[in-house]
Scaffold this motif. Structure first.
Motif, PDB file in Angstrom:
ATOM      1  N   HIS A 127     -11.004  -5.922  18.600  1.00  0.00           N
ATOM      2  CA  HIS A 127     -12.274  -6.598  18.911  1.00  0.00           C
ATOM      3  C   HIS A 127     -12.199  -8.024  18.391  1.00  0.00           C
ATOM      4  CE1 HIS A 127     -16.343  -6.873  20.239  1.00  0.00           C
ATOM      5  NE2 HIS A 127     -16.823  -7.121  19.037  1.00  0.00           N
ATOM      6  N   LEU A 128     -12.006  -8.959  19.301  1.00  0.00           N
ATOM      7  CA  LEU A 128     -11.740 -10.340  18.917  1.00  0.00           C
ATOM      8  C   LEU A 128     -12.855 -11.001  18.110  1.00  0.00           C
ATOM      9  CD1 LEU A 128      -9.963 -11.644  22.135  1.00  0.00           C
ATOM     10  CD2 LEU A 128      -8.924 -11.123  19.920  1.00  0.00           C
ATOM     11  N   PRO A 129     -14.128 -10.741  18.391  1.00  0.00           N
ATOM     12  CA  PRO A 129     -15.146 -11.387  17.551  1.00  0.00           C
ATOM     13  C   PRO A 129     -14.992 -11.082  16.069  1.00  0.00           C
ATOM     14  CG  PRO A 129     -16.147 -10.563  19.551  1.00  0.00           C
ATOM     15  CD  PRO A 129     -14.728 -10.050  19.547  1.00  0.00           C
ATOM     16  N   ASP A 130     -14.452  -9.907  15.735  1.00  0.00           N
ATOM     17  CA  ASP A 130     -14.219  -9.584  14.328  1.00  0.00           C
ATOM     18  C   ASP A 130     -13.098 -10.425  13.725  1.00  0.00           C
ATOM     19  OD1 ASP A 130     -16.175  -7.651  14.524  1.00  0.00           O
ATOM     20  OD2 ASP A 130     -14.762  -5.993  14.799  1.00  0.00           O
ATOM     21  N   VAL A 131     -12.203 -10.898  14.582  1.00  0.00           N
ATOM     22  CA  VAL A 131     -11.039 -11.670  14.119  1.00  0.00           C
ATOM     23  C   VAL A 131     -11.286 -13.169  14.222  1.00  0.00           C
ATOM     24  CG1 VAL A 131      -8.576 -12.107  14.527  1.00  0.00           C
ATOM     25  CG2 VAL A 131      -9.495  -9.800  14.827  1.00  0.00           C
ATOM     26  N   LEU A 132     -11.890 -13.577  15.344  1.00  0.00           N
ATOM     27  CA  LEU A 132     -12.042 -15.003  15.639  1.00  0.00           C
ATOM     28  C   LEU A 132     -13.406 -15.548  15.259  1.00  0.00           C
ATOM     29  CD1 LEU A 132     -10.384 -15.026  19.179  1.00  0.00           C
ATOM     30  CD2 LEU A 132      -9.303 -15.586  16.987  1.00  0.00           C
ATOM     31  N   GLY A 133     -14.393 -14.665  15.143  1.00  0.00           N
ATOM     32  CA  GLY A 133     -15.724 -15.126  14.772  1.00  0.00           C
ATOM     33  C   GLY A 133     -16.546 -15.676  15.922  1.00  0.00           C
ATOM     34  N   HIS A 134     -16.128 -15.428  17.167  1.00  0.00           N
ATOM     35  CA  HIS A 134     -16.905 -15.883  18.327  1.00  0.00           C
ATOM     36  C   HIS A 134     -16.631 -14.960  19.508  1.00  0.00           C
ATOM     37  CE1 HIS A 134     -13.452 -17.498  20.548  1.00  0.00           C
ATOM     38  NE2 HIS A 134     -13.012 -17.994  19.406  1.00  0.00           N
ATOM     39  N   GLU A 135     -17.416 -15.133  20.577  1.00  0.00           N
ATOM     40  CA  GLU A 135     -17.301 -14.283  21.755  1.00  0.00           C
ATOM     41  C   GLU A 135     -16.983 -15.101  23.008  1.00  0.00           C
ATOM     42  OE1 GLU A 135     -20.392 -11.415  22.244  1.00  0.00           O
ATOM     43  OE2 GLU A 135     -20.491 -10.946  20.108  1.00  0.00           O
ATOM     44  N   ARG A 136     -16.288 -16.199  22.849  1.00  0.00           N
ATOM     45  CA  ARG A 136     -16.034 -17.076  23.994  1.00  0.00           C
ATOM     46  C   ARG A 136     -15.056 -16.487  24.994  1.00  0.00           C
ATOM     47  NH1 ARG A 136     -16.760 -20.904  19.841  1.00  0.00           N
ATOM     48  NH2 ARG A 136     -14.539 -21.130  19.393  1.00  0.00           N
ATOM     49  N   HIS A 137     -14.278 -15.483  24.600  1.00  0.00           N
ATOM     50  CA  HIS A 137     -13.355 -14.862  25.556  1.00  0.00           C
ATOM     51  C   HIS A 137     -14.054 -13.826  26.446  1.00  0.00           C
ATOM     52  CE1 HIS A 137      -9.802 -16.771  23.845  1.00  0.00           C
ATOM     53  NE2 HIS A 137     -10.334 -16.537  22.656  1.00  0.00           N
ATOM     54  N   ARG A 138     -15.267 -13.411  26.067  1.00  0.00           N
ATOM     55  CA  ARG A 138     -16.099 -12.535  26.899  1.00  0.00           C
ATOM     56  C   ARG A 138     -17.547 -12.823  26.525  1.00  0.00           C
ATOM     57  NH1 ARG A 138     -15.869  -5.992  26.589  1.00  0.00           N
ATOM     58  NH2 ARG A 138     -17.053  -6.459  24.682  1.00  0.00           N
ATOM     59  N   PRO A 139     -18.106 -13.911  27.057  1.00  0.00           N
ATOM     60  CA  PRO A 139     -19.386 -14.404  26.558  1.00  0.00           C
ATOM     61  C   PRO A 139     -20.583 -13.505  26.839  1.00  0.00           C
ATOM     62  CG  PRO A 139     -18.622 -15.713  28.420  1.00  0.00           C
ATOM     63  CD  PRO A 139     -17.496 -14.823  28.031  1.00  0.00           C
ATOM     64  N   ALA A 140     -20.544 -12.738  27.949  1.00  0.00           N
ATOM     65  CA  ALA A 140     -21.664 -11.860  28.292  1.00  0.00           C
ATOM     66  C   ALA A 140     -21.167 -10.869  29.335  1.00  0.00           C
ATOM     67  CB  ALA A 140     -22.842 -12.678  28.832  1.00  0.00           C
ATOM     68  N   PRO A 141     -21.847  -9.732  29.507  1.00  0.00           N
ATOM     69  CA  PRO A 141     -21.418  -8.759  30.517  1.00  0.00           C
ATOM     70  C   PRO A 141     -21.306  -9.384  31.909  1.00  0.00           C
ATOM     71  CG  PRO A 141     -23.055  -7.774  29.084  1.00  0.00           C
ATOM     72  CD  PRO A 141     -23.002  -9.232  28.729  1.00  0.00           C
ATOM     73  N   GLY A 142     -20.131  -9.268  32.497  1.00  0.00           N
ATOM     74  CA  GLY A 142     -19.911  -9.781  33.838  1.00  0.00           C
ATOM     75  C   GLY A 142     -19.802 -11.288  33.940  1.00  0.00           C
ATOM     76  N   VAL A 143     -19.663 -11.986  32.807  1.00  0.00           N
ATOM     77  CA  VAL A 143     -19.566 -13.449  32.809  1.00  0.00           C
ATOM     78  C   VAL A 143     -18.207 -13.854  32.255  1.00  0.00           C
ATOM     79  CG1 VAL A 143     -20.504 -15.600  31.890  1.00  0.00           C
ATOM     80  CG2 VAL A 143     -22.046 -13.725  32.515  1.00  0.00           C
ATOM     81  N   TYR A 144     -17.429 -14.583  33.048  1.00  0.00           N
ATOM     82  CA  TYR A 144     -16.121 -15.045  32.598  1.00  0.00           C
ATOM     83  C   TYR A 144     -16.278 -16.176  31.589  1.00  0.00           C
ATOM     84  CZ  TYR A 144     -13.714 -12.430  36.250  1.00  0.00           C
ATOM     85  OH  TYR A 144     -13.219 -11.431  37.042  1.00  0.00           O
ATOM     86  N   GLY A 145     -15.447 -16.143  30.550  1.00  0.00           N
ATOM     87  CA  GLY A 145     -15.321 -17.287  29.671  1.00  0.00           C
ATOM     88  C   GLY A 145     -14.380 -18.305  30.295  1.00  0.00           C
ATOM     89  N   THR A 146     -14.590 -19.572  30.025  1.00  0.00           N
ATOM     90  CA  THR A 146     -13.686 -20.620  30.514  1.00  0.00           C
ATOM     91  C   THR A 146     -13.278 -21.509  29.342  1.00  0.00           C
ATOM     92  OG1 THR A 146     -15.526 -22.084  31.080  1.00  0.00           O
ATOM     93  CG2 THR A 146     -14.693 -20.658  32.821  1.00  0.00           C
ATOM     94  N   HIS A 147     -12.007 -21.789  29.282  1.00  0.00           N
ATOM     95  CA  HIS A 147     -11.483 -22.710  28.269  1.00  0.00           C
ATOM     96  C   HIS A 147     -10.089 -23.115  28.706  1.00  0.00           C
ATOM     97  CE1 HIS A 147      -8.810 -19.589  26.608  1.00  0.00           C
ATOM     98  NE2 HIS A 147      -9.837 -18.756  26.672  1.00  0.00           N
ATOM     99  N   THR A 148      -9.479 -24.001  27.971  1.00  0.00           N
ATOM    100  CA  THR A 148      -8.123 -24.427  28.297  1.00  0.00           C
ATOM    101  C   THR A 148      -7.112 -23.564  27.544  1.00  0.00           C
ATOM    102  OG1 THR A 148      -8.132 -26.061  26.525  1.00  0.00           O
ATOM    103  CG2 THR A 148      -8.796 -26.809  28.730  1.00  0.00           C
TER     104      THR A 148
END
Length: 228
Positions: A127-148
């Motif tokens: 569970h990445l939020p426990d490791v990274l401290g954010h949810e940008r890789h899966r911001p909301a149900p059915g919503v793609y995250g975007t980054h470089t």
């Protein structure tokens, strides 16, 4: 003949017409269109852990996205938010390992990248939020995250996409240890975004969803390696 590209499928409840919540082997049409537009012929592969003989008829393989891998596959205990599909795990690991033995061209997408990592002896963050401290890789149900994502000089992915690219991702797990694979791309937070094996004809895992934009650069490279 167009190269035959196997695409692994989900088994999920689905509804159509008068039928409701039937267990169904399916995959988003985006995968099929991405393979077709790149010059291949998609062959859908439902989970089947009896053997990997279907690979004899295929020229390449796409390991598609989906639910979490069972953590017992990399020696961990399941955490509360881990959501697995054991039927897919057994069938797709069988296919992945057999494809590696045959040096069949393979593109792993999201879960598919994680599957390749586990097949190569690696491990995952559950569970990445426990490791990274954010949810940008899966911001909301059915919503793609975007980054470089930034790519290593001389890597296959850099040769296809350049030094960096904007990506569309949707995942809450990620690669912790790539095993024998080489991490060649990372997100701004340091999370691995691509893995490769330069010694193989074509083995590339991406943590994002290139099928969403029908990315001919990645699917085209797979088709080319498959003999297209």
């Amino acid at each position: 003949m167009r190269p035959l590209i196997g695409v692994t499928t989900y088994v999920e409840p689905a509804s159509w017409g008068v039928w409701h919540d039937l267990p169904t082997a399916l995959v988003p049409q985006a995968y099929v269109e991405a393979v077709t537009l790149a010059g291949g012929r998609a062959v859908l592969l439902p989970p089947d852990d009896l053997d990997a003989d279907v690979l004899r008829a295929l020229h390449g393989l796409v390991l598609s996205g989906g639910a979490d891998l069972g953590p017992q596959l990399y020696g961990a205990e399941p955490e509360p938010l881990t959501d697995t599909r054991p039927d897919r795990d057994g069938a797709e690991l069988l296919l992945a390992r057999a494809a590696l033995e045959r040096d069949l061209p393979v593109l792993g997408v999201c879960r598919g990248m994680q599957l390749l990592t586990v097949a190569a002896g690696g491990t995952l963050h559950q569970h990445l939020p426990d490791v990274l401290g954010h949810e940008r890789h899966r911001p909301a149900p059915g919503v793609y995250g975007t980054h470089t994502a930034a790519f290593a000089d001389g890597s296959r992915i850099a040769g296809l996409l350049g030094d960096e690219a904007e990506i569309h991702c949707y995942h809450h797990q990620g690669v912790a240890d790539p095993g024998t694979l080489l991490v060649t791309g990372r997100a701004p937070d340091g999370l691995p975004e691509t893995v490769e094996d330069p010694a193989r004809r074509f083995l590339l895992g991406v943590q994002w969803h290139p099928e969403v934009i029908r990315d001919k650069r990645l699917f085209g490279a797979l088709i080319d390696a498959a003999g297209g």
